[in-house]
Design an enzyme around this catalytic site. Structure first.
Site, PDB file in Angstrom:
ATOM      1  N   GLY A  12      -4.338  -8.202   1.937  1.00 36.74           N
ATOM      2  CA  GLY A  12      -4.814  -8.181   3.313  1.00 36.74           C
ATOM      3  C   GLY A  12      -3.751  -8.182   4.388  1.00 36.74           C
ATOM      4  O   GLY A  12      -3.984  -8.671   5.498  1.00 36.74           O
ATOM      5  N   THR A  13      -2.578  -7.630   4.101  1.00 34.32           N
ATOM      6  CA  THR A  13      -1.545  -7.604   5.159  1.00 34.32           C
ATOM      7  C   THR A  13      -1.959  -6.686   6.300  1.00 34.32           C
ATOM      8  O   THR A  13      -1.631  -6.939   7.461  1.00 34.32           O
ATOM      9  CB  THR A  13      -0.176  -7.141   4.600  1.00 34.32           C
ATOM     10  OG1 THR A  13      -0.279  -5.802   4.129  1.00 34.32           O
ATOM     11  CG2 THR A  13       0.299  -8.074   3.510  1.00 34.32           C
ATOM     12  N   ASN A  14      -2.711  -5.633   5.986  1.00 31.36           N
ATOM     13  CA  ASN A  14      -3.187  -4.767   7.080  1.00 31.36           C
ATOM     14  C   ASN A  14      -4.291  -5.458   7.882  1.00 31.36           C
ATOM     15  O   ASN A  14      -4.366  -5.315   9.104  1.00 31.36           O
ATOM     16  CB  ASN A  14      -3.681  -3.425   6.519  1.00 31.36           C
ATOM     17  CG  ASN A  14      -2.530  -2.474   6.240  1.00 31.36           C
ATOM     18  OD1 ASN A  14      -1.909  -1.967   7.157  1.00 31.36           O
ATOM     19  ND2 ASN A  14      -2.213  -2.288   4.989  1.00 31.36           N
ATOM     20  N   ILE A  93     -14.544   3.106  -4.387  1.00 29.44           N
ATOM     21  CA  ILE A  93     -15.001   4.410  -3.882  1.00 29.44           C
ATOM     22  C   ILE A  93     -16.291   4.210  -3.087  1.00 29.44           C
ATOM     23  O   ILE A  93     -17.216   3.548  -3.571  1.00 29.44           O
ATOM     24  CB  ILE A  93     -15.273   5.381  -5.062  1.00 29.44           C
ATOM     25  CG1 ILE A  93     -14.011   5.563  -5.918  1.00 29.44           C
ATOM     26  CG2 ILE A  93     -15.791   6.735  -4.550  1.00 29.44           C
ATOM     27  CD1 ILE A  93     -12.861   6.216  -5.215  1.00 29.44           C
ATOM     28  N   ASN A 108      -9.033   4.912   7.552  1.00 30.29           N
ATOM     29  CA  ASN A 108      -8.325   4.458   6.352  1.00 30.29           C
ATOM     30  C   ASN A 108      -6.828   4.517   6.627  1.00 30.29           C
ATOM     31  O   ASN A 108      -6.347   5.410   7.335  1.00 30.29           O
ATOM     32  CB  ASN A 108      -8.672   5.359   5.152  1.00 30.29           C
ATOM     33  CG  ASN A 108      -7.979   4.893   3.875  1.00 30.29           C
ATOM     34  OD1 ASN A 108      -8.036   3.716   3.524  1.00 30.29           O
ATOM     35  ND2 ASN A 108      -7.319   5.810   3.190  1.00 30.29           N
ATOM     36  N   HIS A 110      -3.275   5.005   4.704  1.00 30.93           N
ATOM     37  CA  HIS A 110      -2.735   5.440   3.417  1.00 30.93           C
ATOM     38  C   HIS A 110      -1.213   5.353   3.502  1.00 30.93           C
ATOM     39  O   HIS A 110      -0.613   5.814   4.485  1.00 30.93           O
ATOM     40  CB  HIS A 110      -3.184   6.871   3.090  1.00 30.93           C
ATOM     41  CG  HIS A 110      -2.683   7.343   1.764  1.00 30.93           C
ATOM     42  ND1 HIS A 110      -3.258   6.944   0.569  1.00 30.93           N
ATOM     43  CD2 HIS A 110      -1.640   8.139   1.427  1.00 30.93           C
ATOM     44  CE1 HIS A 110      -2.588   7.481  -0.435  1.00 30.93           C
ATOM     45  NE2 HIS A 110      -1.602   8.215   0.052  1.00 30.93           N
TER      46      HIS A 110
HETATM   47  C1  GRF Z   1      -0.890  -1.380   0.302  1.00 30.42           C
HETATM   48  O1  GRF Z   1      -0.313  -0.531  -0.667  1.00 30.42           O
HETATM   49  C2  GRF Z   1      -1.140  -0.584   1.535  1.00 30.42           C
HETATM   50  O2  GRF Z   1      -0.138   0.380   1.695  1.00 30.42           O
HETATM   51  C3  GRF Z   1      -2.427   0.088   1.245  1.00 30.42           C
HETATM   52  O3  GRF Z   1      -3.175  -0.860   0.472  1.00 30.42           O
HETATM   53  C4  GRF Z   1      -2.262  -1.775  -0.172  1.00 30.42           C
HETATM   54  C5  GRF Z   1      -2.593  -3.221   0.108  1.00 30.42           C
HETATM   55  O4  GRF Z   1      -2.678  -3.407   1.458  1.00 30.42           O
HETATM   56  N1  GRF Z   1      -3.101   0.445   2.471  1.00 30.42           N
HETATM   57  P1  GRF Z   1      -3.079  -4.863   2.072  1.00 30.42           P
HETATM   58  O5  GRF Z   1      -1.837  -5.711   2.022  1.00 30.42           O
HETATM   59  O6  GRF Z   1      -4.181  -5.446   1.188  1.00 30.42           O
HETATM   60  O7  GRF Z   1      -3.511  -4.570   3.469  1.00 30.42           O
END
Ligand code: GRF
Length: 208
Positions: A12-14, A93, A108, A110
């Site tokens: 979940g960093t995004n 999906i 999304n 990517h």
């Molecule tokens: C990472 O590889 C990111 O590039 C892709 O999903 C993966 C996990 O992202 N979007 P997150 O840390 O769970 O947001």
């Protein structure tokens, strides 16, 4: 105010980048209103809880068919009054029904410069492994609208990131996240919520 749902499958960093951007007042016309996790026990759910965002777990394996899963996801999103769906590291999906119901309202992120290193099987570290194997000197991240083609929807933003000598898939992934993903995703979400993204013939433009 656009209610935003963030779909997650991992750390979940995004999602955190969106939470932090909202805290800084950078998404004035949007509100993070729901987190949908593809499985329990992921750190994304901790992040949602700390941020006071309601979260649900929707596991594909609990449904007999893609259609049943899609219907449950649509119901969950509609019950929450969601206007924008953000797939942030989401690995399940989603079917045609969801894409049609939320046409041009699903974003999304990517971790490559689409159309490179994208499509079926390109997710997470695999994307960066492929970039390193190919020997590209520049990679990056892409935010795009989701359509029926995997990673094939209209591109909103891209940001390039240099590949450095000695990079591993992990070091490259972190740099792409830090320098690209965590910057362009909140920006795209904010502009969508301000009604400033328009699409014509598959090309996205930002309205003043
Ligand atoms: C990472 O590889 C990111 O590039 C892709 O999903 C993966 C996990 O992202 N979007 P997150 O840390 O769970 O947001």
């Amino acid at each position: 105010m656009v209610k935003i749902a963030v779909l997650v499958s991992g750390g979940g960093t995004n999602l955190q980048a969106l939470i932090d951007a909202q805290s800084r007042g950078e998404i004035p016309e949007g509100k993070l209103s729901l987190v949908v996790a593809s499985k329990p026990g992921i750190y994304s759910l901790e992040r949602a809880q700390k941020a006071g965002i309601p979260a649900v777990v929707l596991r594909k394996k609990d449904f007999d068919t893609q259609e049943a899963y899609d219907a449950a996801l649509i119901q969950t999103l509609e019950d929450a009054g969601i206007g924008l769906v953000v797939m942030a590291g989401f690995l399940t999906i989603i079917g045609e029904q969801v894409i049609r119901k939320f046409e041009n309202r699903i974003l999304n992120i990517h971790p490559s410069l689409i159309p490179s290193f994208c499509g079926e099987g390109f997710y997470g570290l695999r994307v960066h492994e492929a970039a390193l194997k190919r020997g590209v000197k520049v990679t990056g991240a892409t935010v795009h609208f989701v359509n029926e083609i995997c990673d094939g929807g209209p591109i909103v933003f891209q940001k390039a990131v240099a590949v450095e000598d000695g990079d591993t898939p992990e070091s490259l992934q972190l740099r792409v996240m830090q320098q690209a993903e965590w910057k362009i995703l909140p920006r795209a979400v904010a502009l969508f919520c301000e009604g400033r993204l328009s699409i014509k013939d598959g090309i996205v433009s930002v309205k003043d």
